[in-house]
Design a protein around this motif. Structure first.
Motif, PDB file in Angstrom:
ATOM      1  N   UNK A 226      89.482  27.209  37.254  1.00  0.00           N
ATOM      2  CA  UNK A 226      90.187  28.032  36.272  1.00  0.00           C
ATOM      3  C   UNK A 226      89.869  29.516  36.391  1.00  0.00           C
ATOM      4  N   UNK A 227      88.676  29.835  36.875  1.00  0.00           N
ATOM      5  CA  UNK A 227      88.267  31.226  36.917  1.00  0.00           C
ATOM      6  C   UNK A 227      88.151  31.831  38.297  1.00  0.00           C
ATOM      7  N   UNK A 228      88.213  30.995  39.326  1.00  0.00           N
ATOM      8  CA  UNK A 228      87.880  31.473  40.680  1.00  0.00           C
ATOM      9  C   UNK A 228      88.855  32.527  41.200  1.00  0.00           C
ATOM     10  N   UNK A 229      90.147  32.304  41.045  1.00  0.00           N
ATOM     11  CA  UNK A 229      91.145  33.214  41.627  1.00  0.00           C
ATOM     12  C   UNK A 229      91.047  34.602  41.001  1.00  0.00           C
ATOM     13  N   UNK A 230      90.957  34.664  39.680  1.00  0.00           N
ATOM     14  CA  UNK A 230      90.899  35.957  39.005  1.00  0.00           C
ATOM     15  C   UNK A 230      89.654  36.751  39.379  1.00  0.00           C
ATOM     16  N   UNK A 231      88.506  36.079  39.429  1.00  0.00           N
ATOM     17  CA  UNK A 231      87.261  36.763  39.790  1.00  0.00           C
ATOM     18  C   UNK A 231      87.311  37.199  41.250  1.00  0.00           C
ATOM     19  N   UNK A 232      87.871  36.353  42.097  1.00  0.00           N
ATOM     20  CA  UNK A 232      88.010  36.713  43.510  1.00  0.00           C
ATOM     21  C   UNK A 232      88.855  37.979  43.666  1.00  0.00           C
ATOM     22  N   UNK A 233      89.916  38.089  42.880  1.00  0.00           N
ATOM     23  CA  UNK A 233      90.772  39.271  42.988  1.00  0.00           C
ATOM     24  C   UNK A 233      90.014  40.529  42.546  1.00  0.00           C
ATOM     25  N   UNK A 234      89.262  40.440  41.450  1.00  0.00           N
ATOM     26  CA  UNK A 234      88.465  41.586  41.005  1.00  0.00           C
ATOM     27  C   UNK A 234      87.464  41.983  42.085  1.00  0.00           C
ATOM     28  N   UNK A 235      86.863  40.984  42.715  1.00  0.00           N
ATOM     29  CA  UNK A 235      85.928  41.223  43.821  1.00  0.00           C
ATOM     30  C   UNK A 235      86.622  41.970  44.958  1.00  0.00           C
ATOM     31  N   UNK A 236      87.814  41.548  45.294  1.00  0.00           N
ATOM     32  CA  UNK A 236      88.549  42.179  46.392  1.00  0.00           C
ATOM     33  C   UNK A 236      88.964  43.611  46.046  1.00  0.00           C
ATOM     34  N   UNK A 237      89.322  43.850  44.794  1.00  0.00           N
ATOM     35  CA  UNK A 237      89.662  45.212  44.370  1.00  0.00           C
ATOM     36  C   UNK A 237      88.466  46.138  44.567  1.00  0.00           C
ATOM     37  N   UNK A 238      87.316  45.691  44.098  1.00  0.00           N
ATOM     38  CA  UNK A 238      86.124  46.534  44.215  1.00  0.00           C
ATOM     39  C   UNK A 238      85.659  46.649  45.661  1.00  0.00           C
ATOM     40  N   UNK A 239      85.877  45.601  46.440  1.00  0.00           N
ATOM     41  CA  UNK A 239      85.527  45.678  47.856  1.00  0.00           C
ATOM     42  C   UNK A 239      86.387  46.728  48.557  1.00  0.00           C
ATOM     43  N   UNK A 240      87.660  46.794  48.187  1.00  0.00           N
ATOM     44  CA  UNK A 240      88.556  47.807  48.760  1.00  0.00           C
ATOM     45  C   UNK A 240      88.089  49.208  48.372  1.00  0.00           C
ATOM     46  N   UNK A 241      87.693  49.376  47.120  1.00  0.00           N
ATOM     47  CA  UNK A 241      87.164  50.668  46.674  1.00  0.00           C
ATOM     48  C   UNK A 241      85.889  51.010  47.436  1.00  0.00           C
ATOM     49  N   UNK A 242      85.028  50.034  47.594  1.00  0.00           N
ATOM     50  CA  UNK A 242      83.773  50.228  48.319  1.00  0.00           C
ATOM     51  C   UNK A 242      84.037  50.644  49.765  1.00  0.00           C
ATOM     52  N   UNK A 243      85.006  50.001  50.396  1.00  0.00           N
ATOM     53  CA  UNK A 243      85.323  50.345  51.790  1.00  0.00           C
ATOM     54  C   UNK A 243      85.869  51.764  51.909  1.00  0.00           C
ATOM     55  N   UNK A 244      86.603  52.208  50.905  1.00  0.00           N
ATOM     56  CA  UNK A 244      87.070  53.600  50.900  1.00  0.00           C
ATOM     57  C   UNK A 244      85.890  54.562  50.785  1.00  0.00           C
ATOM     58  N   UNK A 257      87.800  62.295  43.499  1.00  0.00           N
ATOM     59  CA  UNK A 257      87.466  60.943  43.039  1.00  0.00           C
ATOM     60  C   UNK A 257      88.230  59.909  43.857  1.00  0.00           C
ATOM     61  N   UNK A 258      87.519  58.926  44.333  1.00  0.00           N
ATOM     62  CA  UNK A 258      88.120  57.900  45.181  1.00  0.00           C
ATOM     63  C   UNK A 258      88.697  56.788  44.302  1.00  0.00           C
ATOM     64  N   UNK A 259      89.884  56.341  44.652  1.00  0.00           N
ATOM     65  CA  UNK A 259      90.503  55.250  43.918  1.00  0.00           C
ATOM     66  C   UNK A 259      91.353  54.413  44.865  1.00  0.00           C
ATOM     67  N   UNK A 260      91.645  53.199  44.431  1.00  0.00           N
ATOM     68  CA  UNK A 260      92.534  52.311  45.171  1.00  0.00           C
ATOM     69  C   UNK A 260      93.917  52.430  44.540  1.00  0.00           C
TER      70      UNK A 260
END
Length: 281
Positions: A226-244, A257-260
């Protein structure tokens, strides 16, 4: 005829509105949680945002008095199971329904109180205590909701939830280094400031964040469905920000300021959706 359910629903809508206004990334991620969980994660975010606004935004008011009021009102809402503040009312519903320990709420408010007076963290013990209260316990509150009463699963995944919260917070610190120093007069990373941030120091901070991300990912893949997909997406958003952030030099970090951007967020959503559709998440 109106009932308490009407007020419950209105309160939930208020928390959802707060989330949508302040964070499109988390709003998108929450939409991908199971419908049973969404209102409760909105409730947690809404409560956290109230405290965050007090310490970061309400400069023309007595912040300490406001935080005292919020602390007392939160305690009373949880104990009495009602609040005339819709954000606190939706939060107490979640706290009581999922038996979220009040110690987590107290740790969070303690870290928020530190932001009122503490301007510099001189060692990692101090910083880690602040991060635990300001971010990791928020992850633990959300985990209580996602595990839906499964204490064994909660205890198993709690360390990974803390690592994810820590990674998110450290990325915020790194991205907002200039704003925190110039506008809020805060320096979170020990020994790191706008004046002395070098590529080497930046790399050390990034390696620490990367280790948190790796530890968190293992836990995300073990979350209840029930929670895996949503948390995974938040993780991917922050990972994209981190990579920037990683692609920027230390000097360039302070220029803008860096943003996605939303188009990149949409691409991340589509890729995650495909992985979820074919059972890879």
């Amino acid at each position: 005829m109106n009932t308490i359910a009407t007020f419950d629903r209105i309160s939930t809508i208020c928390s959802e509105t707060v989330t949508g206004h302040y964070s499109t990334s988390f709003s998108w991620a929450i939409r991908l949680l199971h419908k049973d969980l969404r209102m409760h994660i909105h409730a947690i975010y809404g409560f956290v945002r109230l405290a965050d606004e007090i310490v970061d935004t309400f400069h023309q008011f007595d912040k300490e008095a406001l935080l005292d009021q919020l602390t007392q009102a939160t305690r009373e809402a949880v104990e009495s199971r009602i609040s005339l503040n819709p954000i606190l009312h939706s939060f107490q519903i979640t706290v009581n329904q999922f038996d979220i320990p009040l110690t987590l709420v107290e740790h969070f408010l303690r870290s928020m109180r530190m932001d009122l007076t503490k301007t510099e963290y001189t060692n990692h013990t101090e910083l880690n205590a602040y991060i635990y209260g300001s971010a990791e316990v928020v992850g633990l509150m959300c985990l209580k909701v996602i595990c839906e009463g499964n204490s064994t699963k909660y205890n198993q995944l709690a360390p990974a939830a803390c690592k994810l919260g820590a990674a998110f917070q450290k990325i915020n610190f790194l991205r907002d280094l200039e704003d925190d120093a110039s506008q809020l007069k805060r320096q979170y990373f020990p020994g790191v400031s706008m004046q002395n941030l070098s590529d080497d120091k930046k790399r050390q901070l990034e390696n620490d964040i990367l280790a948190d991300f790796k530890a968190a990912y293992t836990g995300i893949m073990q979350l209840p469905a029930k929670g895996r997909f949503g948390v995974y997406l938040a993780y991917q958003y922050y990972l994209a920000l981190f990579n920037r952030i990683r692609k920027r030099s230390s000097a360039a970090m302070l220029e803008k300021r860096i943003r996605v951007h939303n188009i990149e967020k949409l691409a991340i959503l589509l890729e995650a959706g495909i992985k979820h559709r074919f059972g890879f998440i």
